[in-house]
Write a protein that holds these residues in place. Structure first.
Motif, PDB file in Angstrom:
ATOM      1  N   GLU A   1       0.745  -1.075   0.124  1.00  0.00           N
ATOM      2  CA  GLU A   1      -0.061   0.042  -0.223  1.00  0.00           C
ATOM      3  C   GLU A   1       0.838   1.338   0.161  1.00  0.00           C
ATOM      4  OE1 GLU A   1      -2.590  -0.929   3.465  1.00  0.00           O
ATOM      5  OE2 GLU A   1      -4.329  -0.872   2.245  1.00  0.00           O
ATOM      6  N   HIS A   2       1.950   1.127   0.734  1.00  0.00           N
ATOM      7  CA  HIS A   2       2.829   2.362   0.815  1.00  0.00           C
ATOM      8  C   HIS A   2       3.577   2.596  -0.504  1.00  0.00           C
ATOM      9  CE1 HIS A   2       6.102   5.174   2.383  1.00  0.00           C
ATOM     10  NE2 HIS A   2       6.617   4.587   1.862  1.00  0.00           N
ATOM     11  N   PHE A   3       3.999   1.587  -1.182  1.00  0.00           N
ATOM     12  CA  PHE A   3       4.636   1.761  -2.656  1.00  0.00           C
ATOM     13  C   PHE A   3       3.670   2.390  -3.525  1.00  0.00           C
ATOM     14  CE2 PHE A   3       8.009  -1.821  -1.827  1.00  0.00           C
ATOM     15  CZ  PHE A   3       8.739  -0.957  -1.373  1.00  0.00           C
ATOM     16  N   LEU A   4       2.393   1.933  -3.284  1.00  0.00           N
ATOM     17  CA  LEU A   4       1.276   2.172  -4.419  1.00  0.00           C
ATOM     18  C   LEU A   4       0.912   3.619  -4.055  1.00  0.00           C
ATOM     19  CD1 LEU A   4      -1.115  -0.819  -4.134  1.00  0.00           C
ATOM     20  CD2 LEU A   4       0.015   0.116  -6.367  1.00  0.00           C
ATOM     21  N   SER A   5       0.995   4.007  -2.811  1.00  0.00           N
ATOM     22  CA  SER A   5       0.588   5.492  -2.442  1.00  0.00           C
ATOM     23  C   SER A   5       1.547   6.482  -2.741  1.00  0.00           C
ATOM     24  CB  SER A   5       0.316   5.696  -0.925  1.00  0.00           C
ATOM     25  OG  SER A   5       1.380   5.564  -0.166  1.00  0.00           O
ATOM     26  N   GLU A   6       2.924   5.925  -3.077  1.00  0.00           N
ATOM     27  CA  GLU A   6       4.044   6.744  -3.391  1.00  0.00           C
ATOM     28  C   GLU A   6       4.374   6.738  -4.709  1.00  0.00           C
ATOM     29  OE1 GLU A   6       5.553   8.979  -1.850  1.00  0.00           O
ATOM     30  OE2 GLU A   6       4.928   8.820   0.012  1.00  0.00           O
ATOM     31  N   GLY A   7       3.397   6.015  -5.798  1.00  0.00           N
ATOM     32  CA  GLY A   7       3.535   6.319  -7.103  1.00  0.00           C
ATOM     33  C   GLY A   7       4.016   5.030  -7.667  1.00  0.00           C
ATOM     34  N   ALA A   8       4.402   3.815  -7.213  1.00  0.00           N
ATOM     35  CA  ALA A   8       4.931   2.817  -7.840  1.00  0.00           C
ATOM     36  C   ALA A   8       3.590   1.919  -8.263  1.00  0.00           C
ATOM     37  CB  ALA A   8       5.706   1.946  -6.777  1.00  0.00           C
ATOM     38  N   SER A   9       4.134   0.967  -9.394  1.00  0.00           N
ATOM     39  CA  SER A   9       3.522  -0.143  -9.941  1.00  0.00           C
ATOM     40  C   SER A   9       3.726  -1.143  -8.987  1.00  0.00           C
ATOM     41  CB  SER A   9       3.651  -0.380 -11.219  1.00  0.00           C
ATOM     42  OG  SER A   9       3.134   0.551 -11.989  1.00  0.00           O
ATOM     43  N   VAL A  10       2.947  -1.766  -8.558  1.00  0.00           N
ATOM     44  CA  VAL A  10       3.294  -3.040  -7.554  1.00  0.00           C
ATOM     45  C   VAL A  10       2.628  -4.411  -8.037  1.00  0.00           C
ATOM     46  CG1 VAL A  10       2.784  -3.894  -5.043  1.00  0.00           C
ATOM     47  CG2 VAL A  10       3.437  -1.391  -5.535  1.00  0.00           C
ATOM     48  N   ILE A  11       3.573  -5.382  -7.821  1.00  0.00           N
ATOM     49  CA  ILE A  11       3.026  -6.736  -8.306  1.00  0.00           C
ATOM     50  C   ILE A  11       3.161  -7.567  -6.876  1.00  0.00           C
ATOM     51  CG2 ILE A  11       3.869  -8.863  -9.550  1.00  0.00           C
ATOM     52  CD1 ILE A  11       5.569  -6.582 -11.192  1.00  0.00           C
TER      53      ILE A  11
END
Lengths: 102, 236
Positions: free
Chosen positions: B24-34
């Motif tokens: 969730e943190h990576f997503l909230s900071e603009g990453a694409s997450v697998i």
């Protein structure tokens, strides 16, 4: 393009990719008789790993199945599949015959 | 600008607990997450791609990466978070439970890291972060195999740091303390409370504590930080 030519092209492409990363003086000859491993080879161990990874990845994508070139069978052979581009081509063809008979 | 804009991150065990917090943190900071996990996805963000995979099965992980090669061209950050825990006296630990811990906690991070490194070597940039545990240092009774697998994670990262260093890929381990999670609920609460009370900073970890170190390891400026294990809460 038959299967042998296709596999050979994949291996040669991996060597060409490696050359893009190497200084000019360290680049390897790209051809069917190029030594990959042993006293005549000019590749260091990390370069050989790079070539194996590129070849494995390309084969895996092309034949849609995980292909490992470095399992116990490869390592226990009297003549290493990694002696030259030619021996590696032969070994890959042998593996492909098992997963996708021509 | 978001911290992870343009980056692609893979988080194992992303459906719950620490893995979900990090995803969730990576997503909230603009990453694409697998997200790799055995279960159904619990995140619905557009930039989240879930891969259902049994991390106890090395061949299944390799097949999952085969699928990724068809969908993405770069992978920047890996967080090896997924873990299973059976806490039991060694003499009565079921061998199958011990085997599962070795497979999920140690072998899966090895396979995930090596497959991820094949992406990272192309872009010559990567961050591999293993989620370790205070159990490595505290060696609690009942956690022989769990603690051993988590200790192995640090060693795994340290050796891979040498192998992947020339590719500008760092490998580090974050040893977390107890955080409220499904895994924690499997353990006797009094045992956990006693361990926490003995820490230099005697409290449970928070999401912010964990994300602070994840961000540090993943930062562009941390290219000279590799083969390190950071424990939270004063564990050493």
């Amino acid at each position: 393009m038959d299967r042998r030519e296709e596999v050979l092209a994949i291996i040669l492409s991996a060597l060409e990719s490696l050359n893009l990363e190497l200084p000019e003086a360290e680049r390897v000859k790209v051809g069917p008789t190029t030594p990959l491993f042993g006293p005549d080879a000019t590749l260091d161990s990390l370069s050989l790993v790079s070539v194996i990874v590129d070849v494995e990845t390309a084969l895996t994508m092309r034949w849609d199945a995980p292909i490992s070139l470095t399992d116990d069978r490869a390592m226990s052979r009297e003549i290493s599949p990694f002696d030259t581009v030619g021996t590696l081509t032969d070994y890959v063809l042998e593996l492909l015959q098992e997963i996708a008979p021509a | 600008m978001d911290l992870y804009s343009g980056k692609t991150a893979l988080v194992t065990g992303a459906t719950r607990g620490v893995g979900r917090i990090i995803a969730e943190h990576f997503l909230s900071e603009g990453a694409s997450v697998i997200g790799f996990a055995r279960g159904e996805p619990s995140l619905t963000a557009a930039a989240y791609h879930h891969v259902q995979v049994d991390l106890a099965d090395p061949m299944a992980i390799q097949k999952a990466f085969l699928g990724l090669h068809k969908q993405i061209t770069r992978l920047d950050i890996v967080v090896n978070n997924a873990a299973v825990l059976t806490s039991q006296y060694a003499m009565i630990m079921p061998p199958a439970a011990a085997q599962a811990m070795v497979n999920v906690n140690l072998l899966a991070p090895f396979i995930v890291s090596r497959e991820a490194a094949k992406f990272m070597r192309k872009s010559k940039w990567g961050r591999i972060i293993n989620i370790g545990s205070m159990a490595v240092s505290l060696e609690p009774i009942g956690d022989s195999v769990y603690a051993a697998t988590k200790a192995g994670l640090s060693t795994l990262a340290n050796v891979m740091a040498k192998e992947f260093g020339p590719m500008n890929v760092t490998c580090n381990t974050l040893g977390i303390t107890a955080i409220e999670s499904d895994m924690l609920s499997q353990l006797p609460r009094d045992k956990i409370d006693a361990i926490i009370a003995g820490l230099p900073v005697p409290r449970f970890a928070t999401a912010a504590d964990i994300l602070n170190v994840v961000d540090f390891f993943a930062a562009e400026a941390s290219s000279y930080v590799t083969a390190q294990t950071v424990f939270l809460g004063g564990v050493n």
